[in-house]
Scaffold this motif. Structure first.
Motif, PDB file in Angstrom:
ATOM      1  N   LEU B 135       7.149  -0.979  -0.881  1.00 39.15           N
ATOM      2  CA  LEU B 135       7.719  -2.442  -1.023  1.00 39.15           C
ATOM      3  C   LEU B 135       8.856  -2.681   0.170  1.00 39.15           C
ATOM      4  CD1 LEU B 135       8.157  -2.967  -4.698  1.00 39.15           C
ATOM      5  CD2 LEU B 135       6.122  -3.671  -3.273  1.00 39.15           C
ATOM      6  N   HIS B 136       9.639  -1.498   0.268  1.00 43.22           N
ATOM      7  CA  HIS B 136      10.841  -1.465   1.297  1.00 43.22           C
ATOM      8  C   HIS B 136      10.197  -1.366   2.699  1.00 43.22           C
ATOM      9  CE1 HIS B 136      12.646  -0.631  -2.555  1.00 43.22           C
ATOM     10  NE2 HIS B 136      13.898  -0.813  -1.872  1.00 43.22           N
ATOM     11  N   LEU B 179       7.800  -9.772  -3.166  1.00 41.17           N
ATOM     12  CA  LEU B 179       8.134  -8.373  -2.867  1.00 41.17           C
ATOM     13  C   LEU B 179       9.293  -8.057  -3.701  1.00 41.17           C
ATOM     14  CD1 LEU B 179       7.216  -6.870   0.632  1.00 41.17           C
ATOM     15  CD2 LEU B 179       5.958  -6.845  -1.715  1.00 41.17           C
ATOM     16  N   ASP B 440       0.103  -3.687  -5.491  1.00 49.39           N
ATOM     17  CA  ASP B 440       1.427  -3.718  -5.784  1.00 49.39           C
ATOM     18  C   ASP B 440       2.010  -4.821  -5.512  1.00 49.39           C
ATOM     19  OD1 ASP B 440       1.878  -0.557  -5.475  1.00 49.39           O
ATOM     20  OD2 ASP B 440       0.588  -0.948  -3.891  1.00 49.39           O
ATOM     21  N   TYR B 441       1.635  -5.705  -4.766  1.00 48.88           N
ATOM     22  CA  TYR B 441       2.196  -7.240  -4.701  1.00 48.88           C
ATOM     23  C   TYR B 441       0.991  -8.130  -4.212  1.00 48.88           C
ATOM     24  CZ  TYR B 441       1.341  -5.508   0.133  1.00 48.88           C
ATOM     25  OH  TYR B 441       1.115  -4.774   1.330  1.00 48.88           O
ATOM     26  N   SER B 446      -2.104  -5.630   0.583  1.00 43.77           N
ATOM     27  CA  SER B 446      -2.328  -4.721  -0.325  1.00 43.77           C
ATOM     28  C   SER B 446      -3.505  -4.017  -0.410  1.00 43.77           C
ATOM     29  CB  SER B 446      -1.811  -5.200  -1.635  1.00 43.77           C
ATOM     30  OG  SER B 446      -1.622  -4.132  -2.669  1.00 43.77           O
TER      31      SER B 446
END
Lengths: 311, 538
Positions: B135-136, B179, B440-441, B446
């Motif tokens: 995510l980061h 996110l 994940d998002y 993704s």
């Protein structure tokens, strides 16, 4: 006697060391590592994680690190449960396993011995058939079948007016309600084992020459059984107490899964599947110590049961 | 600076700001129970409750209650304001979040922009050992920091003032507000971490800023959270206590649900969907999930370098029978890695799906023959590798049966324990392997990582420069329509190349007691926060 106990306790150290070493090597040789997962980790992060757990060192060095920590009472950090040390995970799981395993063993011992005696003294009677039948059920029906049946009856079919089951189907809060079904399940299995062994032991003892002599002297049956036959008949029971106790306390994996208990069995299964080396090894150390302790106790019980055995 | 995107972002941010950001939205006339306590089945023990360290879904469920990011997920899957009361994309690579001034940690201290900077820098620092940095990694310099090439302070995030956070991104990421709803992106109070070290996540020591606080945590037994009185929106939070039960056996969880110990289950046991539907009716909830089950064909092997072989294998698999008769949990057939509900990605299908199976089989046989396999030619034998699990075994057997009956191919099967299996797949030491992806998002990117050249998640080793070019183009697109078109085209091409064999879209089926209010069937990411629920008098 005391020197014997001391010797046995000291022997536990090399025994534990051998078990740890074998497990250590086996765990590290098993394919797949603790950080293998669906999502691949960045090499820099992986390197840091490996350094943190000394996995970047040769295996023999890792082993020495582990032994050093162990000597200081530190079982290390869990690879899987990042927020917990193995010491704290074990400390939280052990009381659950000890409670369930210990109580069920006591119940099994008392009930199993009584049923075994009753069956042995009334061979081929109704009570003998009932005990043998129950023994067969306990020994042959797997706990993953018996457990859900108990849940079905006492947690799902039988309900309080508010809609909740009489007993919880699973979980653990340390209260008696949560103990009843798991203890019942483990007790049924152990009663079956102890009952059958007790019956066989007493039947054999009752055909011994010294019992025949006692009968010839005209002693009442109660005296013969309680004063002469019981002790030797208990020796085979004592022999299985060690393994039974160890499996009840440390390896009740099925029971813990069926009732969602947070005990040692569940920890070791999760530890092995996650390649949580430190967690598995910590539990191996604990189980080894428990095994040594119980085997020592069994040996001491032998001496009490048979005066010819002296240490 | 692109005017369109700024206008769209402004409109979106204004629209979001106008939302009331309610937690539990109790309809008029609903009588609430006196006791507002919820027990949630949580599948397995959380790997951690530290937002920088956890990577599993069960941990995220709990962490999303404990921590609040700049935004949060609503029960219906929408993105709602969290610590940020507004946000806007000031240029294609910059997001600015305005933080509310009444957001507080559980110790009563104010949440500031610096707390986000600290948290995010900590996560990307390789020394932290975070396994979940995906995510980061949309933030500028994050990938280099995670790789150890730059210092954490170079992360593209800064607090321009106490309540303003500016984020620079590498690509154009219109989904960034989604996110930052994840628990992993939450702010952390540095003082609490410094003071308690690793134990900062333990009850009594954890300082969090979500709707709930950690009250009790017994590993493998339960995690208990209680309402956080310092939460900025506490007045709308109805549930006062939530217990997460990490029961691994779905059978045991079902029994606990039946006996009244749980208010919902995380999953249901496989193979009994129909009987549960009959028994529980509306309590059995089913939501399409942003996840796809598929099979890898190792594109590095000679037999799979030929597209005709890959196509033949894919087109004879009857996904309708698979989802209706084999899995049967409400899954839907899939012919693309994009599934229903994917943002910026349109699921595609094949023209042959409309053909009768007999015709598909004839075409598939011809494709194999043209590729040099079949009667009188080279034999094609297959081996499916999967990780030990009854459902995976059933699906593999189904696949083997389809190929045997329709194409006459011999298939062997190999099951491996999970840790061994993932290594086998990553190493490419397989021919055909089970695979699955849960997003994940919610964004096409993704899923696109599964077919992008050299991606860490691309275990099928498919690589197309055209597809990669489209993905790269989409990543820099400021126009939402063009972005979606680029990503959709990229996936369409990958599917035309038969990069993998998509099988079905997952469905999240669970039992939820009828007295639990607030549950919806539109939360495709399955991110349900406890603060959105309430217990109806029953």
């Amino acid at each position: 006697m005391w020197s014997y106990i001391l010797r046995r306790v000291l022997w536990a150290i090399p025994t534990a060391l051998a078990v740890i070493t074998i497990c250590y090597v086996m765990l590290h040789l098993t394919p797949g590592g603790p950080f293998d997962s669906e999502r691949q980790i960045s090499p820099a992060v992986l390197a840091n994680l490996q350094a943190k757990y000394h996995l970047d060192q040769p295996m023999w060095k890792q082993y020495l690190y582990y032994l050093n920590d162990l000597a200081h009472g530190d079982l290390g950090a869990s690879f899987r449960y990042a927020d917990w040390s193995v010491n704290s995970l074990v400390a939280q799981a052990l009381p659950v396993s000890l409670t369930i395993g210990g109580i069920s063993m006591l119940i099994a011992l008392v009930v199993g011995v009584i049923l075994g005696i009753a069956a042995a003294l009334r061979q081929n009677s109704a009570i003998d058939y009932v005990v043998m039948f129950l023994g067969n059920i306990g020994n042959t029906v797997p706990s993953f079948v018996l457990g859900p049946v108990l849940i079905l009856i006492f947690a799902i079919w039988l309900k309080h007016p508010d809609g909740d089951g009489w007993l919880p189907a699973g979980g653990w809060d340390g209260g008696i309600r949560y103990m009843v079904l798991p203890i019942a399940l483990l007790s049924i299995i152990n009663v079956a084992t102890i009952g059958r062994i007790m019956r066989a032991g007493l039947v054999e003892t009752m055909t011994s020459n010294f019992i025949r002599t006692a009968r010839a002297k005209g002693l009442p049956l109660r005296t013969i059984v309680l004063r002469h036959a019981l002790k030797p008949a208990l020796i085979p029971v004592a022999s299985v107490l060690g393994p039974l106790a160890i499996s009840s306390i440390t390896a009740a994996v099925v029971t813990e899964t069926v009732f969602a208990l947070p005990g040692l069995g569940k920890l070791i299964v999760n530890g092995a599947s996650n390649r949580d080396y430190t967690l598995v090894l910590g539990l191996v150390v604990l189980i080894t110590l428990i095994a040594v302790l119980f085997n020592l106790l069994v040996d001491l019980v032998y001496a009490l049961l048979d005066p010819r055995i002296r240490y | 600076m692109n005017r369109k995107i700024i206008a769209a972002a402004l409109a979106a941010s204004l629209g979001l700001c106008s939302l009331t950001a309610l937690a539990a939205n109790v309809p008029a006339g609903v009588k609430l129970a006196d006791k507002q306590e919820l027990v949630r089945h949580n599948g397995t023990e959380p790997d951690s409750l530290d937002p920088s360290l956890y990577e599993t879904k069960p941990a995220n469920y709990i962490a999303s209650d404990l921590f609040e990011g700049l935004t949060r997920n609503g029960a219906d899957g929408s993105i709602l304001p969290g610590v940020a009361e507004s946000w806007k994309q000031t240029d294609p690579h910059t997001w600015v979040f305005k933080l509310r001034k009444d957001a507080k940690f559980s110790d009563g201290s104010t949440v500031t922009a610096d707390d986000f900077v600290y948290s995010w820098q900590r996560t990307v620092d390789p020394k932290t050992g975070s396994k979940y940095t995906i995510l980061h990694e949309f933030i500028a310099n994050a990938k280099d920091i995670v790789a150890g090439k730059k210092a954490p302070k170079e992360l593209g995030v800064k607090a321009t003032d106490k309540y303003t956070l500016e984020v620079k991104t590498t690509d154009v990421v219109p989904f960034f507000p989604g996110l930052v709803a994840m628990g992993n992106m939450a702010p952390l109070k540095k003082e609490a971490l410094d003071k308690n070290g690793k134990d900062w996540v333990k009850p009594g020591k954890m300082v969090s800023n979500g709707a709930y606080m950690l009250a009790e945590w017994v590993p493998n037994n339960r995690v208990v959270l209680v309402k956080n009185p310092n939460y900025w929106n506490a007045k709308t939070v109805v549930i006062t206590k939530v217990t997460y039960n990490p029961v691994e056996s779905d059978d045991t969880a079902l029994k606990m649900y039946k006996s009244g110990e749980m208010d919902w289950t995380d999953e249901i046991p496989t193979g009994i969907y129909a009987s549960l539907k009959q028994q529980f009716g509306g309590e059995l909830r089913n939501t399409p999930w942003l996840g796809v089950y598929y099979f890898n064909m190792n594109n590095n092997l000679p037999e799979f370098k030929d597209k005709r072989v890959r196509q033949a294998l894919s087109m004879v698999v009857d996904r309708d029978i698979l989802t209706q008769r084999v899995t049967g949990n409400g899954e839907t057939p899939a012919y693309s890695l994009f599934v229903k509900g994917t943002s910026a990605g349109t699921p595609t299908t094949y023209s042959w799906t409309k053909e009768p199976m007999a015709q598909r089989v004839t075409e598939a046989k011809k494709l194999l023959s043209d590729a040099g396999y079949g009667p009188g030619k080279k034999p094609l034998t297959l081996k499916i590798t999967y990780n030990t699990n009854e459902m995976h075994k059933k699906i593999a057997l189904f696949l083997a049966s389809e190929w045997k009956n329709k194409l006459g191919l011999q298939t062997s099967m190999e099951n491996q324990e999970f840790k061994v299996f993932v290594k086998t797949r990553h190493d490419g030491a397989y021919q055909l392997a089970r695979n699955a992806w849960i997003a994940d998002y919610n964004d096409a990117t993704s899923f696109l990582d599964l077919v992008r050249c050299g991606s860490a998640q691309n275990d099928t080793f498919y690589c197309s420069k055209t597809v990669d070019g489209l993905i790269a183009d989409g990543n820099q697109q400021t126009d939402a329509g063009k972005r979606t078109a680029a990503f959709s085209k990229a996936m369409e091409l990958a599917m035309e190349d038969y990069a993998v064999i998509p099988m079905f879209q997952y469905a999240k089926a669970r039992l939820v007691k009828s007295y639990v209010g607030g549950y919806t069937n539109t939360n495709f990411l399955d991110d349900y926060l406890t603060q959105d629920f309430y217990i109806i008098k029953h």
